[in-house]
Design a protein around this motif. Structure first.
Motif, PDB file in Angstrom:
ATOM      1  N   ILE A 213     -15.111  -1.652   9.853  1.00 24.82           N
ATOM      2  CA  ILE A 213     -13.800  -1.055   9.604  1.00 24.82           C
ATOM      3  C   ILE A 213     -12.975  -2.008   8.749  1.00 24.82           C
ATOM      4  O   ILE A 213     -12.621  -3.098   9.193  1.00 24.82           O
ATOM      5  CB  ILE A 213     -13.046  -0.804  10.930  1.00 24.82           C
ATOM      6  CG1 ILE A 213     -13.888   0.047  11.873  1.00 24.82           C
ATOM      7  CG2 ILE A 213     -11.682  -0.168  10.666  1.00 24.82           C
ATOM      8  CD1 ILE A 213     -13.404   0.029  13.303  1.00 24.82           C
TER       9      ILE A 213
ATOM     10  N   GLU B 106      -9.519  -2.477   7.255  1.00 32.70           N
ATOM     11  CA  GLU B 106      -8.143  -1.978   7.421  1.00 32.70           C
ATOM     12  C   GLU B 106      -7.232  -3.183   7.618  1.00 32.70           C
ATOM     13  O   GLU B 106      -7.489  -4.019   8.476  1.00 32.70           O
ATOM     14  CB  GLU B 106      -8.101  -1.061   8.647  1.00 32.70           C
ATOM     15  CG  GLU B 106      -6.739  -0.737   9.188  1.00 32.70           C
ATOM     16  CD  GLU B 106      -5.954   0.214   8.316  1.00 32.70           C
ATOM     17  OE1 GLU B 106      -4.863  -0.208   7.881  1.00 32.70           O
ATOM     18  OE2 GLU B 106      -6.403   1.334   8.063  1.00 32.70           O
TER      19      GLU B 106
ATOM     20  N   VAL C 218      -3.454  -4.401  11.579  1.00 37.81           N
ATOM     21  CA  VAL C 218      -4.213  -4.861  12.748  1.00 37.81           C
ATOM     22  C   VAL C 218      -4.192  -3.837  13.879  1.00 37.81           C
ATOM     23  O   VAL C 218      -5.211  -3.640  14.547  1.00 37.81           O
ATOM     24  CB  VAL C 218      -3.715  -6.251  13.230  1.00 37.81           C
ATOM     25  CG1 VAL C 218      -2.296  -6.198  13.763  1.00 37.81           C
ATOM     26  CG2 VAL C 218      -4.658  -6.832  14.251  1.00 37.81           C
TER      27      VAL C 218
ATOM     28  N   ARG D 106      -6.536  -0.976  12.867  1.00 40.32           N
ATOM     29  CA  ARG D 106      -7.917  -1.481  12.869  1.00 40.32           C
ATOM     30  C   ARG D 106      -8.445  -1.634  14.295  1.00 40.32           C
ATOM     31  O   ARG D 106      -9.543  -1.174  14.619  1.00 40.32           O
ATOM     32  CB  ARG D 106      -7.969  -2.810  12.117  1.00 40.32           C
ATOM     33  CG  ARG D 106      -9.364  -3.348  11.929  1.00 40.32           C
ATOM     34  CD  ARG D 106      -9.370  -4.605  11.070  1.00 40.32           C
ATOM     35  NE  ARG D 106      -8.710  -5.718  11.722  1.00 40.32           N
ATOM     36  CZ  ARG D 106      -7.618  -6.349  11.256  1.00 40.32           C
ATOM     37  NH1 ARG D 106      -7.076  -5.972  10.114  1.00 40.32           N
ATOM     38  NH2 ARG D 106      -7.086  -7.348  11.905  1.00 40.32           N
ATOM     39  N   GLU D 107      -7.667  -2.265  15.174  1.00 40.55           N
ATOM     40  CA  GLU D 107      -8.114  -2.474  16.549  1.00 40.55           C
ATOM     41  C   GLU D 107      -8.225  -1.156  17.309  1.00 40.55           C
ATOM     42  O   GLU D 107      -9.150  -0.967  18.098  1.00 40.55           O
ATOM     43  CB  GLU D 107      -7.162  -3.427  17.275  1.00 40.55           C
ATOM     44  CG  GLU D 107      -7.281  -4.860  16.802  1.00 40.55           C
ATOM     45  CD  GLU D 107      -6.289  -5.796  17.477  1.00 40.55           C
ATOM     46  OE1 GLU D 107      -5.424  -5.321  18.257  1.00 40.55           O
ATOM     47  OE2 GLU D 107      -6.380  -7.006  17.227  1.00 40.55           O
TER      48      GLU D 107
ATOM     49  N   ALA E 239     -11.372   0.587  16.183  1.00 41.22           N
ATOM     50  CA  ALA E 239     -12.543  -0.073  16.774  1.00 41.22           C
ATOM     51  C   ALA E 239     -12.719   0.326  18.234  1.00 41.22           C
ATOM     52  O   ALA E 239     -13.834   0.633  18.670  1.00 41.22           O
ATOM     53  CB  ALA E 239     -12.413  -1.593  16.645  1.00 41.22           C
TER      54      ALA E 239
ATOM     55  N   ALA F  18     -18.718  -1.383  16.571  1.00 45.63           N
ATOM     56  CA  ALA F  18     -17.698  -1.519  15.533  1.00 45.63           C
ATOM     57  C   ALA F  18     -17.325  -2.980  15.311  1.00 45.63           C
ATOM     58  O   ALA F  18     -17.150  -3.740  16.254  1.00 45.63           O
ATOM     59  CB  ALA F  18     -16.451  -0.726  15.924  1.00 45.63           C
TER      60      ALA F  18
ATOM     61  N   GLU G 268     -14.660  -5.445  12.751  1.00 43.16           N
ATOM     62  CA  GLU G 268     -13.426  -5.317  11.987  1.00 43.16           C
ATOM     63  C   GLU G 268     -13.370  -6.293  10.812  1.00 43.16           C
ATOM     64  O   GLU G 268     -13.855  -7.409  10.911  1.00 43.16           O
ATOM     65  CB  GLU G 268     -12.226  -5.586  12.899  1.00 43.16           C
ATOM     66  CG  GLU G 268     -12.150  -4.657  14.088  1.00 43.16           C
ATOM     67  CD  GLU G 268     -11.094  -5.094  15.082  1.00 43.16           C
ATOM     68  OE1 GLU G 268     -10.042  -5.616  14.653  1.00 43.16           O
ATOM     69  OE2 GLU G 268     -11.319  -4.918  16.290  1.00 43.16           O
TER      70      GLU G 268
ATOM     71  N   SER H 259     -10.265  -7.399   7.750  1.00 39.25           N
ATOM     72  CA  SER H 259      -8.852  -7.198   7.429  1.00 39.25           C
ATOM     73  C   SER H 259      -8.590  -6.872   5.961  1.00 39.25           C
ATOM     74  O   SER H 259      -7.464  -6.606   5.585  1.00 39.25           O
ATOM     75  CB  SER H 259      -8.044  -8.430   7.839  1.00 39.25           C
ATOM     76  OG  SER H 259      -8.480  -9.551   7.106  1.00 39.25           O
TER      77      SER H 259
ATOM     78  N   ALA I 294     -14.569  -7.436   3.994  1.00 37.11           N
ATOM     79  CA  ALA I 294     -15.645  -6.494   4.306  1.00 37.11           C
ATOM     80  C   ALA I 294     -16.896  -6.812   3.481  1.00 37.11           C
ATOM     81  O   ALA I 294     -18.008  -6.827   4.011  1.00 37.11           O
ATOM     82  CB  ALA I 294     -15.189  -5.060   4.049  1.00 37.11           C
TER      83      ALA I 294
END
Length: 167
Positions: A56, A58, A61, A64-65, A68, A78, A80, A82, A87
């Motif tokens: 992910i 994103e 935060v 994103r969390e 996930a 999943a 993460e 940032s 990525a």
């Protein structure tokens, strides 16, 4: 009054429970919704999804969390990142089945990240997310690549889970 009756009616429709508790500053209202049935509904699909890994990308935060946690609840693995650059760095060391890439976060560079990742890892699906309409260049990418999709924010847990399964 009438407003509270409407809220209670809406809660009954959603099969929830309202709890009112007086507080020194006023009244605290909590709405409790059943979670057990949803867990049971998704439990049967969890076993088949546990081998699907998702990255992910994103910058927000909280989003994103939350994404996930939703995906983990549905049985996906999943991880993460940032940013789009982060990525790509993660992808250099670990493979994933799906890359979720937020368009609003990275604007133009998000398409660059999708193109690079599609060239390097052609079997990985790419799922764009955004609170806005699909930009024309992203629309072209989606048409040219079968393993790509778009999900409009805000999305429900069920819609992101089913879109990942579809991809």
């Amino acid at each position: 009054g009438a407003g509270m009756a409407a809220v209670q009616q809406a809660v009954r429709i959603m099969k929830g429970v309202l709890v009112f508790s007086p507080d020194q500053r006023g009244t605290v209202i909590r709405m409790l919704l059943p979670a057990a049935q949803r867990m049971e509904d998704s439990h049967a699909q969890t076993a088949s999804r546990s081998d699907i890994s998702i990255l992910i990308a994103e910058s927000d935060v909280i989003v994103r969390e939350t994404a996930a946690r939703i995906l983990q609840h549905f049985g996906f693995r999943a991880v993460e990142a940032s940013s789009g650059e982060e990525a790509l760095a993660v992808l250099d060391h670990e493979s994933f089945d799906v890359l979720i890439l937020d368009l609003g976060t990275f604007a133009g560079p998000s398409l660059d990240v999708a193109v690079v990742s599609s060239e390097r890892w052609p079997s990985m699906a790419v799922l764009f997310t955004s609170g806005y309409e699909i930009p024309p260049d992203v629309s072209g990418f989606l048409k040219s690549r079968p393993g790509a999709g778009f999900l409009r924010k805000p999305y429900s847990p069920e819609s992101i889970s089913s879109e990942i399964t579809r991809l």
